[in-house]
Write a protein that holds these residues in place. Structure first.
Motif, short mmCIF file in Angstrom:
data_model
loop_
_atom_site.label_atom_id
_atom_site.label_comp_id
_atom_site.label_asym_id
_atom_site.label_seq_id
_atom_site.Cartn_x
_atom_site.Cartn_y
_atom_site.Cartn_z
N UNK A 61 39.30 -27.72 -78.44
CA UNK A 61 38.71 -26.68 -78.93
C UNK A 61 37.63 -25.91 -78.09
N UNK A 62 38.08 -24.58 -77.79
CA UNK A 62 37.26 -23.81 -76.80
C UNK A 62 36.40 -22.93 -77.67
N UNK A 63 35.05 -22.97 -77.27
CA UNK A 63 34.14 -21.88 -77.82
C UNK A 63 34.20 -20.53 -76.92
N UNK A 64 34.26 -19.53 -77.82
CA UNK A 64 34.04 -18.17 -77.23
C UNK A 64 32.56 -17.91 -77.38
N UNK A 65 31.66 -17.93 -76.48
CA UNK A 65 30.28 -18.15 -76.70
C UNK A 65 29.69 -16.79 -76.75
N UNK A 66 30.04 -16.09 -77.65
CA UNK A 66 29.60 -14.71 -77.95
C UNK A 66 29.30 -14.37 -79.50
N UNK A 67 28.48 -13.28 -79.75
CA UNK A 67 28.04 -13.26 -81.19
C UNK A 67 29.26 -12.88 -82.08
N UNK A 68 30.25 -12.41 -81.75
CA UNK A 68 31.55 -11.92 -82.30
C UNK A 68 32.53 -12.95 -81.77
N UNK A 69 32.34 -14.26 -81.54
CA UNK A 69 33.12 -15.17 -80.89
C UNK A 69 34.03 -15.99 -82.05
N UNK A 70 34.73 -17.08 -81.18
CA UNK A 70 35.81 -17.68 -82.19
C UNK A 70 35.61 -19.48 -81.53
N UNK A 71 36.76 -19.94 -82.16
CA UNK A 71 36.97 -21.50 -81.81
C UNK A 71 38.50 -21.14 -81.31
N UNK A 72 38.90 -21.52 -80.11
CA UNK A 72 40.21 -21.25 -79.78
C UNK A 72 40.68 -22.98 -79.82
N UNK A 73 41.82 -22.97 -80.32
CA UNK A 73 42.47 -24.32 -80.58
C UNK A 73 43.76 -24.35 -79.63
N UNK A 74 43.65 -25.11 -78.80
CA UNK A 74 44.81 -25.43 -77.61
C UNK A 74 45.63 -26.86 -78.07
N UNK A 75 47.02 -26.72 -77.89
CA UNK A 75 47.73 -27.89 -77.59
C UNK A 75 47.29 -28.59 -76.34
N UNK A 76 46.84 -29.78 -75.92
CA UNK A 76 46.54 -30.32 -74.87
C UNK A 76 47.68 -30.82 -73.75
N UNK A 77 48.87 -30.74 -74.33
CA UNK A 77 50.19 -31.13 -73.43
C UNK A 77 50.72 -29.64 -73.00
N UNK A 78 50.77 -28.82 -73.98
CA UNK A 78 51.43 -27.33 -73.42
C UNK A 78 50.50 -26.22 -72.88
N UNK A 79 49.12 -26.37 -73.29
CA UNK A 79 48.16 -25.47 -72.95
C UNK A 79 48.46 -24.20 -73.79
N UNK A 80 49.27 -24.24 -75.01
CA UNK A 80 49.42 -23.10 -75.54
C UNK A 80 48.34 -23.16 -76.84
N UNK A 81 48.07 -21.70 -77.26
CA UNK A 81 47.13 -21.46 -78.21
C UNK A 81 47.52 -21.95 -79.70
#
Length: 519
Positions: free
Chosen positions: A472-492
């Protein structure tokens, strides 16, 4: 009546018609416009404390803009329609200046602030949700001061609740993963039940708090303060204050720069910001004795010593050559690896002998609190990003030599991995390439992939699920998000809108001391 209640009442009276302050100047304007929310003594009330330590690196221009325009998503209004530009500038200078006398925060103040939201007798015996209790994430959303509890399998929120202002991102858990502990920059400590999804208790343990730690047996919470200069020990069940230890040394008092639990040692370890020492605080009734002065006899039953301590909360002082701003444990917790933010050398301190045993080449302000470790070609290595260097340093933890300095796109703040993946993820959030995440192969020490989750927006703080299959990666902005990635394929896999998610912590990885995350 409690002194702070009297001050708040006086501030409210000052807001009534015909009761304007007799004197002029920033202090009077503060009393008229600010004290009702921030306290007449600037220590905070329903709003945060307004003191230099609490305001951090806020610049005068930023303070002026905040007072003039207010703060979105809070009760802080703008005052541009009531105060002139010069009056706002004077008020900004007033709150950014230290008070004439350093404020105190006593155990009586703590007791007066203590709130029980849910008595332990009222807590549920099993989770009210169907999620895996050990695969939950606690997400701190700084944009609007909320916390989200996230299911780490479905990536669906289970609860979202308001937090104290300026919550520190570093959430801690009880050993069984049931209770989550939070600390705000202005001293509030909170505990939340992840089974019942309800708040348990809160207390204000200081005026400015660096961070907290939970003992390995789950009995105590340690609160490291920079104002006042204290370490506060709380009962982990309901945050009842147990003991306040002034951080005073023969070289003077000191602010706490970091405090962490050392489970095998049954202790807390804290670093001091102003004095070259680390302290070890016992969490075991049978600990010690610790000798802090002249010793005539060590013989059991015949001890003759000055300043000997033993048992629960005994303090052991370890003198160093320079202060540590942050530190990292080796997996055995035998050694502390620390560095000062303004030096080019780290130091390894062996806790058994209580002295430095090695130097580590770590220029560029290493962020050791974000360090990770893994096995490389049969040897244990650690890696850390640098706050002032476009690199990740990989260090051999046997001889403490640099194995590789990996060039990155820019200075970063966080590095994370997991035992189940051969990759480590690091950000470049302190650079113009702040929107990138670089993925390093832990076997070859080469960068194998670069991700841009949201072009132009800060990407930071990776955390893995319990099984390591998703990051899980944070988009560290007020209008941000958590972005979930597959750790084998690196796909969102999924994207969840959130308000500046500054930190998120997986219960299993934190309570089982994963080598790929902070503890």
């Amino acid at each position: 009546m409690h002194a702070r209640i009297v001050l708040a009442m006086a501030a409210l009276i000052a807001l009534l018609p015909g009761t304007a302050p007799a004197q002029e100047g920033p202090a009077a304007r503060y009393a008229e416009h600010c004290a009702a929310c921030h306290g007449g003594d600037r220590l905070g009330a329903i709003g945060p404390a307004l003191l230099p330590d609490n305001l951090g690196r806020m610049k005068p221009a930023d303070a002026v803009a905040l007072i003039a325009g207010g703060r979105p998503a809070t009760q802080m209004p703008g005052f541009a329609d009531r105060l002139s530009g010069a009056e706002i500038a004077d008020l900004a200078a007033y709150v950014l200046a230290p008070p004439a006398q350093e404020p105190a925060w006593t155990e009586a103040d703590m007791v007066a602030s203590h709130i029980i939201h849910t008595p332990h007798a009222a807590l549920v015996t099993k989770p009210v949700h169907n999620a895996d209790p050990l695969n939950l994430f606690t997400v701190v959303e700084a944009g609007d001061h909320h916390v989200t509890i996230l299911d780490g399998d479905s990536f669906e929120p289970l609860a979202r609740f308001p937090s104290r202002f300026a919550l520190h991102g570093g959430v801690k858990y009880s050993p069984d993963g049931r209770l989550a502990y939070f600390a705000s920059r202005d001293g509030w400590v909170s505990v939340y039940d992840l089974y019942g999804l309800v708040p348990v208790a809160e207390i204000r343990a200081g005026i400015n708090t660096r961070n907290i730690a939970v003992s390995a047996d789950g009995r105590f919470v340690a609160v490291g303060n920079t104002l006042p200069r204290t370490l506060v020990l709380l009962d982990a069940r309901d945050l009842t204050p147990l003991k306040t230890i002034p951080v005073v040394t023969p070289k003077g008092s000191a602010r706490v720069s970091a405090v962490y639990a050392a489970p095998p040692r049954k202790s807390f370890i804290l670093a001091l910001k102003d004095v070259p020492e680390i302290w070890e605080i016992a969490t075991d009734e049978n600990a010690g004795p610790v000798y802090d002065g002249f010793v005539h006899s060590y013989e059991k039953g015949m001890v003759e010593a000055v300043g000997a301590q033993h048992g629960l909360f005994a303090v052991r002082r370890i003198e160093l050559e320079e202060p540590l701003d942050d530190f990292f444990f080796d997996p055995s917790y035998a050694n502390v690896i620390g560095a000062s933010r303004d030096g080019g050398k780290g130091q390894v301190v062996n806790l058994a002998v209580g002295r430095r045993i090695a130097e580590v080449d770590l220029p560029g302000m290493p962020h050791l609190g974000s360090g990770i470790s893994w096995m490389l070609d049969g040897r244990r290595v650690m890696a850390t990003p640098h706050l002032k260097g476009a690199a990740v340093s990989v260090i051999d933890m046997k001889n403490w030599k640099t194995v590789r300095r990996i060039d990155t796109l820019g200075p970063g703040f966080f590095m994370r991995s997991h035992e189940a993946t051969p990759y480590a993820w690091t950000d470049a959030s302190l650079s113009p390439r702040r929107d990138t995440i670089e993925i390093i192969d832990k076997r070859t020490l080469e960068i194998v992939r670069t991700l841009v989750p949201s072009p132009g927006k800060t990407a930071s703080h990776v955390e893995f699920t319990r099984d390591g299959r998703h990051a899980l990666v944070s988009i560290w902005e007020d209008d941000g998000a958590l972005v979930v990635y597959d750790t084998a394929s690196f796909e969102e896999v999924k994207r969840l809108p959130m308000r500046k998610p500054v930190g998120k912590y997986n219960v299993f990885n934190k309570t089982r001391y994963s080598e790929g995350t902070s503890h």
